[in-house]
Design a protein around this motif. Sequence first.
Motif, PDB file in Angstrom:
ATOM      1  N   MET A 156       0.823  -1.206   0.000  1.00 28.53           N
ATOM      2  CA  MET A 156       0.000   0.000   0.000  1.00 28.53           C
ATOM      3  C   MET A 156       0.858   1.258   0.000  1.00 28.53           C
ATOM      4  SD  MET A 156      -3.387   0.181   2.431  1.00 28.53           S
ATOM      5  CE  MET A 156      -2.507  -0.406   3.837  1.00 28.53           C
ATOM      6  N   ALA A 157       1.869   1.277   0.857  1.00 32.04           N
ATOM      7  CA  ALA A 157       2.744   2.451   0.954  1.00 32.04           C
ATOM      8  C   ALA A 157       3.534   2.654  -0.336  1.00 32.04           C
ATOM      9  CB  ALA A 157       3.695   2.310   2.136  1.00 32.04           C
ATOM     10  N   ALA A 158       4.046   1.566  -0.893  1.00 32.86           N
ATOM     11  CA  ALA A 158       4.825   1.656  -2.129  1.00 32.86           C
ATOM     12  C   ALA A 158       3.938   2.139  -3.282  1.00 32.86           C
ATOM     13  CB  ALA A 158       5.446   0.303  -2.463  1.00 32.86           C
ATOM     14  N   GLU A 159       2.727   1.606  -3.373  1.00 37.98           N
ATOM     15  CA  GLU A 159       1.816   2.005  -4.449  1.00 37.98           C
ATOM     16  C   GLU A 159       1.436   3.473  -4.302  1.00 37.98           C
ATOM     17  OE1 GLU A 159      -1.988   2.808  -6.404  1.00 37.98           O
ATOM     18  OE2 GLU A 159      -1.693   2.682  -4.254  1.00 37.98           O
ATOM     19  N   LEU A 160       1.225   3.929  -3.071  1.00 35.10           N
ATOM     20  CA  LEU A 160       0.869   5.333  -2.857  1.00 35.10           C
ATOM     21  C   LEU A 160       2.018   6.250  -3.270  1.00 35.10           C
ATOM     22  CD1 LEU A 160      -1.180   7.411  -1.927  1.00 35.10           C
ATOM     23  CD2 LEU A 160      -0.347   7.087   0.418  1.00 35.10           C
ATOM     24  N   SER A 161       3.258   5.824  -3.054  1.00 37.30           N
ATOM     25  CA  SER A 161       4.388   6.675  -3.454  1.00 37.30           C
ATOM     26  C   SER A 161       4.447   6.837  -4.974  1.00 37.30           C
ATOM     27  CB  SER A 161       5.716   6.136  -2.911  1.00 37.30           C
ATOM     28  OG  SER A 161       6.125   4.971  -3.600  1.00 37.30           O
ATOM     29  N   THR A 162       4.098   5.807  -5.720  1.00 39.77           N
ATOM     30  CA  THR A 162       4.085   5.918  -7.178  1.00 39.77           C
ATOM     31  C   THR A 162       2.809   6.609  -7.656  1.00 39.77           C
ATOM     32  OG1 THR A 162       3.101   3.716  -7.524  1.00 39.77           O
ATOM     33  CG2 THR A 162       5.503   3.853  -7.471  1.00 39.77           C
ATOM     34  N   GLY A 163       1.691   6.274  -7.054  1.00 43.48           N
ATOM     35  CA  GLY A 163       0.412   6.837  -7.465  1.00 43.48           C
ATOM     36  C   GLY A 163       0.294   8.325  -7.173  1.00 43.48           C
ATOM     37  N   ALA A 164       0.767   8.763  -6.012  1.00 40.58           N
ATOM     38  CA  ALA A 164       0.713  10.191  -5.677  1.00 40.58           C
ATOM     39  C   ALA A 164       1.583  10.983  -6.640  1.00 40.58           C
ATOM     40  CB  ALA A 164       1.158  10.417  -4.235  1.00 40.58           C
ATOM     41  N   LEU A 165       2.735  10.430  -6.988  1.00 41.31           N
ATOM     42  CA  LEU A 165       3.620  11.093  -7.950  1.00 41.31           C
ATOM     43  C   LEU A 165       2.934  11.181  -9.314  1.00 41.31           C
ATOM     44  CD1 LEU A 165       6.375  12.352  -8.469  1.00 41.31           C
ATOM     45  CD2 LEU A 165       7.266  10.068  -8.897  1.00 41.31           C
ATOM     46  N   GLY A 166       2.318  10.094  -9.751  1.00 35.19           N
ATOM     47  CA  GLY A 166       1.587  10.103 -11.013  1.00 35.19           C
ATOM     48  C   GLY A 166       0.435  11.089 -10.994  1.00 35.19           C
ATOM     49  N   PHE A 167      -0.292  11.124  -9.892  1.00 35.11           N
ATOM     50  CA  PHE A 167      -1.418  12.052  -9.748  1.00 35.11           C
ATOM     51  C   PHE A 167      -0.941  13.494  -9.807  1.00 35.11           C
ATOM     52  CE2 PHE A 167      -3.930  14.747  -6.888  1.00 35.11           C
ATOM     53  CZ  PHE A 167      -5.142  14.738  -7.555  1.00 35.11           C
ATOM     54  N   LEU A 168       0.142  13.779  -9.106  1.00 39.52           N
ATOM     55  CA  LEU A 168       0.669  15.142  -9.074  1.00 39.52           C
ATOM     56  C   LEU A 168       1.089  15.597 -10.468  1.00 39.52           C
ATOM     57  CD1 LEU A 168       1.473  17.596  -7.365  1.00 39.52           C
ATOM     58  CD2 LEU A 168       3.695  16.523  -7.045  1.00 39.52           C
ATOM     59  N   VAL A 169       1.806  14.755 -11.178  1.00 41.11           N
ATOM     60  CA  VAL A 169       2.253  15.122 -12.521  1.00 41.11           C
ATOM     61  C   VAL A 169       1.054  15.220 -13.470  1.00 41.11           C
ATOM     62  CG1 VAL A 169       3.691  14.447 -14.482  1.00 41.11           C
ATOM     63  CG2 VAL A 169       4.562  14.168 -12.157  1.00 41.11           C
ATOM     64  N   THR A 170       0.108  14.293 -13.350  1.00 37.49           N
ATOM     65  CA  THR A 170      -1.096  14.332 -14.184  1.00 37.49           C
ATOM     66  C   THR A 170      -1.880  15.617 -13.939  1.00 37.49           C
ATOM     67  OG1 THR A 170      -1.268  11.928 -14.188  1.00 37.49           O
ATOM     68  CG2 THR A 170      -3.264  13.133 -14.701  1.00 37.49           C
ATOM     69  N   SER A 171      -1.914  16.068 -12.701  1.00 40.61           N
ATOM     70  CA  SER A 171      -2.670  17.270 -12.356  1.00 40.61           C
ATOM     71  C   SER A 171      -2.060  18.533 -12.937  1.00 40.61           C
ATOM     72  CB  SER A 171      -2.772  17.403 -10.834  1.00 40.61           C
ATOM     73  OG  SER A 171      -3.496  16.311 -10.327  1.00 40.61           O
ATOM     74  N   SER A 172      -0.828  18.463 -13.410  1.00 37.35           N
ATOM     75  CA  SER A 172      -0.184  19.655 -13.952  1.00 37.35           C
ATOM     76  C   SER A 172      -0.495  19.876 -15.439  1.00 37.35           C
ATOM     77  CB  SER A 172       1.322  19.596 -13.719  1.00 37.35           C
ATOM     78  OG  SER A 172       1.897  18.567 -14.489  1.00 37.35           O
ATOM     79  N   VAL A 173      -1.185  18.930 -16.083  1.00 39.95           N
ATOM     80  CA  VAL A 173      -1.571  19.157 -17.475  1.00 39.95           C
ATOM     81  C   VAL A 173      -2.757  20.124 -17.487  1.00 39.95           C
ATOM     82  CG1 VAL A 173      -0.714  16.922 -18.289  1.00 39.95           C
ATOM     83  CG2 VAL A 173      -3.105  17.155 -17.659  1.00 39.95           C
ATOM     84  N   PRO A 174      -2.977  20.836 -18.607  1.00 43.51           N
ATOM     85  CA  PRO A 174      -4.036  21.848 -18.632  1.00 43.51           C
ATOM     86  C   PRO A 174      -5.406  21.332 -18.199  1.00 43.51           C
ATOM     87  CG  PRO A 174      -2.673  22.042 -20.580  1.00 43.51           C
ATOM     88  CD  PRO A 174      -2.208  20.808 -19.849  1.00 43.51           C
ATOM     89  N   ARG A 175      -5.769  20.122 -18.611  1.00 43.44           N
ATOM     90  CA  ARG A 175      -7.040  19.537 -18.186  1.00 43.44           C
ATOM     91  C   ARG A 175      -6.760  18.169 -17.590  1.00 43.44           C
ATOM     92  NH1 ARG A 175     -11.567  19.176 -21.863  1.00 43.44           N
ATOM     93  NH2 ARG A 175     -12.516  18.511 -19.945  1.00 43.44           N
ATOM     94  N   PRO A 176      -6.506  18.083 -16.277  1.00 43.47           N
ATOM     95  CA  PRO A 176      -6.138  16.802 -15.659  1.00 43.47           C
ATOM     96  C   PRO A 176      -7.186  15.716 -15.805  1.00 43.47           C
ATOM     97  CG  PRO A 176      -6.279  18.562 -14.010  1.00 43.47           C
ATOM     98  CD  PRO A 176      -6.541  19.180 -15.341  1.00 43.47           C
ATOM     99  N   ASP A 177      -8.459  16.111 -15.988  1.00 41.80           N
ATOM    100  CA  ASP A 177      -9.520  15.116 -16.128  1.00 41.80           C
ATOM    101  C   ASP A 177      -9.450  14.386 -17.467  1.00 41.80           C
ATOM    102  OD1 ASP A 177     -10.218  17.517 -17.437  1.00 41.80           O
ATOM    103  OD2 ASP A 177     -12.356  17.067 -17.319  1.00 41.80           O
ATOM    104  N   THR A 178      -8.536  14.805 -18.348  1.00 43.47           N
ATOM    105  CA  THR A 178      -8.404  14.146 -19.647  1.00 43.47           C
ATOM    106  C   THR A 178      -7.388  13.014 -19.629  1.00 43.47           C
ATOM    107  OG1 THR A 178      -6.747  15.729 -20.402  1.00 43.47           O
ATOM    108  CG2 THR A 178      -9.052  16.242 -20.905  1.00 43.47           C
ATOM    109  N   VAL A 179      -6.734  12.784 -18.482  1.00 46.25           N
ATOM    110  CA  VAL A 179      -5.741  11.716 -18.372  1.00 46.25           C
ATOM    111  C   VAL A 179      -6.220  10.684 -17.353  1.00 46.25           C
ATOM    112  CG1 VAL A 179      -3.364  11.131 -17.797  1.00 46.25           C
ATOM    113  CG2 VAL A 179      -3.853  13.286 -18.945  1.00 46.25           C
ATOM    114  N   ALA A 180      -6.274   9.426 -17.779  1.00 47.48           N
ATOM    115  CA  ALA A 180      -6.638   8.324 -16.886  1.00 47.48           C
ATOM    116  C   ALA A 180      -5.366   7.585 -16.498  1.00 47.48           C
ATOM    117  CB  ALA A 180      -7.599   7.375 -17.584  1.00 47.48           C
TER     118      ALA A 180
END
Length: 175
Positions: free
Chosen positions: A78-102
């Motif tokens: 769980m902890a390892a997955e959160l470290s990768t997932g939070a990083l992915g979420f953060l980078v995904t959120s920096s695109v102009p429309r984050p809701d366009t990336v799954a």
Amino acid sequence: MDNNSQDAAVSIEADQLLLKRINNRFLVASVLGIKLPLAFFAGLRVESCTTERCAVSLPYGWRSQNPFRSIYFGAQCMAAELSTGALGFLVTSSVPRPDTVAMLVTGMSASFTTKATSRTTFVCSQGAEVRSAIEETMSTGKGVRVQMNSIGHMESGEEVARFEFEWSFRKRKRK
């Protein structure tokens, strides 16, 4: 100031606000309690997160312990997955429309080197690779898979586990 520089300034401000929120322990604990109650119960904590690196810690205690007096492998996962997932979420959120990336985990493997018997921190440092994958999926519209590694160390510095998650990023189709 032209529109492009105004958009860039707004984007930088939004990124800074999101970084501030992800690094706010109270706010993250609240979100975990609502969205990921098992992670909240286990005591996962985002220690630090930037667009390049994310560190998530897991305490050693009765909530995360197995009968062999070490941290249960599922809690480590769980902890390892959160470290990768939070990083992915953060980078995904920096695109102009984050809701366009799954984003979705499509594979996982792990190796354990020693028993985790104290607070363990899992670190993923692959923000640049995630950013590249998101740029590729946004330009091509095709899904891109990224192997993201998270390495766990106890407070003593001893490595306890290595996890590899395969994340799929893809541009959502407009309805």
